[in-house]
Every structure is written in C-alpha cells, then in structure tokens.
Design an enzyme around this catalytic site. Structure first.
Site, PDB file in Angstrom:
ATOM      1  CD  GLU A  76      -3.113  -0.746   0.246  1.00 48.58           C
ATOM      2  OE1 GLU A  76      -3.631   0.370   0.271  1.00 48.58           O
ATOM      3  OE2 GLU A  76      -3.455  -1.638  -0.550  1.00 48.58           O
ATOM      4  CG  ASP A  94      -8.994   5.040  -5.730  1.00 47.04           C
ATOM      5  OD1 ASP A  94      -9.508   6.150  -5.452  1.00 47.04           O
ATOM      6  OD2 ASP A  94      -8.700   4.199  -4.867  1.00 47.04           O
ATOM      7  CB  THR A  99      -6.670   6.941  -0.335  1.00 44.18           C
ATOM      8  OG1 THR A  99      -7.612   6.529  -1.316  1.00 44.18           O
ATOM      9  CG2 THR A  99      -6.108   5.715   0.361  1.00 44.18           C
TER      10      THR A  99
END
Length: 291
Positions: A76, A94, A99
C-alpha cells in the site's frame, strides 16, 4: 504505490459495515488420529493425515500481526514502516476521493467517515470534527466538496494525536483485521491464510460485489475445501489466491498482481503457512525483507 479496487459498485461502501455478519463462521474440526499397528491411536501428522486441521498460528499473535502490518504497508505504501502512514492522505484518482491513514480509509467508501465519527465521539471538537457534514455528503463519491482546501492539512495535524492514531488502529481491526482472522480460524487456516484474507479485505472490501472478499472466498470454495471441511490447506490457499488474482484482474489498476504472485504465493510454495521469519518478497518489483 497504492492501488485500491474500484469495481463497478465501489465494493468498500457501507456494505462493509456488516462485514462481521457477512462472514459465516465455520466450526473447525478436531484434529484427527490414526490407529497404530497394535490398535493404539497415533497422532495425525502432515504425512499421515494431510487433510487434518493443524494447530494454526493466529495472525492476531502480536508478532504475526506486526508482520501483517508490514506486508500490507509494502504493497500500500512501498514501505515497511506502517506507523508512518497515520498522516498519509491523497487522492490517488481511483474514484474513491481521498485515501488516508494506515489502511487507506477512503472518503468515498464510508470507512473514512466512520473513522472520523469514532475520533469525534472520543474527542469532541477535534480538528477533523468540522468536516463530518462534508464527509457524509461525499460518501459514495469521489467529490472533495466541503473538504478542500484544508482537509489534508488538518488530517496530517490530527495524525500527530495519539487518540487519532488509536482510532485508526481500532477501525482497522474492527472492519478488516478481526473479521479476516475470525474467518480464517473458522476455515482452519494458519497465519498465511489469515493474512491472505486480510489483504483481500483491505483491497476489495466485502459485500455482494463479484470482487468482494466474500465472493473471492466463495469462488475458492467452489474449487477446494478448507481444512475445517477436510481439505488440504495448501490446495485451498492456492484456490483462494487464484480467485484473488482473478478479482484483481477485473480492474486495470490491479493488472500487477505481484502482491500475490511474488509475495503470498512465494510463502505458500515454501510451505510457510505460519509466516515464520525470515521473509523475503517483492511487490511491484521492489524487494523487502523481515528478519
């Protein structure tokens, strides 16, 4: 490098809230025994009873859990230092909005909202509390409305607060880690298999989407039985990883399946079902080592 599953219906949306309910517990069978030459029972071994449920090491063992956090962070965040990611936040394009944090909480998939709600419940008036109305409004979309221009700056400020760090840890465990370990233990798989479950839930979430964790597991169960149902652990985990790769390839962003192919699959080929160290693996071409 961060990649998160998008899917046709954003599978990490509010359906994840009921994750624990969606994971059906399967009772583990007792360890089998074989009769010895004189009628005396002899303990089952990997050779005499390859399909028996072994005494699996849980991923919730503190040392194993630390390994799991580093493995996920390598995929990640391209780093083993997962604790440095409390302050991480960006829009990676995305379709999930922002995020952030140690597990990639997203403003568009409900878990970032739940995180900030928990933090505010525990510490009213914190620096992120004022964004709750905006987080509720953008939930389910990639919008930044009401968050820009200062949300990312305030997130990084909040990340210095031990209470926010604890909230991230607790939500990670509640939504992702604990359900993965619980289902893994119910299926009779060890730390490696439990990690494979955890990594799948982190990327794909859960729900009814064809690429969700539950759907990946269901696809694997159609090919092989887990140890709790009398199956061979390595055979079942290969089926699960095959199903995971299929799910990843449904999205262009996940065409690189190295977090499975050159990491989890490597440990499985080595027979390292309990994630014993040392561990050597690659993700996106980068090499990692845990001694």
């Amino acid at each position: 490098m961060r990649t998160r599953s998008i899917g046709s219906a954003l599978p990490r949306t509010a359906t994840r809230v009921a994750l624990g309910l969606a994971l059906l517990a399967v009772p583990a069978t007792a360890l089998a025994t074989n009769a010895g030459p004189a009628g005396h029972p002899a303990p089952a071994t990997a050779h005499s009873a390859p399909h028996a449920v072994r005494a699996a090491t849980g991923l919730d063992d503190p040392a194993k859990k630390e390994i799991a956090m580093q493995l996920v962070s390598s995929a990640e965040n391209s780093s083993l230092n997962w604790k440095a990611q409390y302050k991480y936040i960006e829009d990676i394009g995305d379709g999930r909005g922002y995020t952030g944090g140690i597990i990639g909480f997203c403003s568009g998939t409900h878990d970032m909202l739940e995180l900030v709600e928990l933090y505010t419940q525990r510490k009213p008036g914190n620096v992120l509390a004022k964004y709750l109305p905006a987080l509720r409004k953008v939930d389910g979309s990639d919008s930044h409305e009401g968050l820009d221009p200062n949300y990312t700056k305030d997130w990084k400020k909040a990340a210095q607060d031990p209470e926010f760090q604890k909230a991230q840890n607790d939500e990670r465990d509640r939504v992702y880690f604990n359900p993965a370990v619980k289902q893994g233990k119910a299926d009779g798989i060890g730390a490696l298999g439990q990690f494979a479950y955890y990594d799948a839930i982190v990327m794909h979430g859960d729900g009814n989407d064809p690429t969700s964790f539950s759907s990946i597991r269901k696809r694997a169960l159609a090919k092989a039985e887990p140890p709790a149902q009398g199956g061979d652990e390595k055979t079942y985990l290969n089926a699960f990883l095959d199903a995971r790769v299929w799910a990843m390839k449904q999205e262009e962003a996940h065409s690189d399946t190295s977090r499975v192919d050159t990491a989890q699959r490597v440990f499985l080929r080595q027979g390292n079902l309990d994630l014993h160290t040392p561990l050597d693996w690659k993700v996106y071409g980068d090499s990692y080592h845990i001694g």
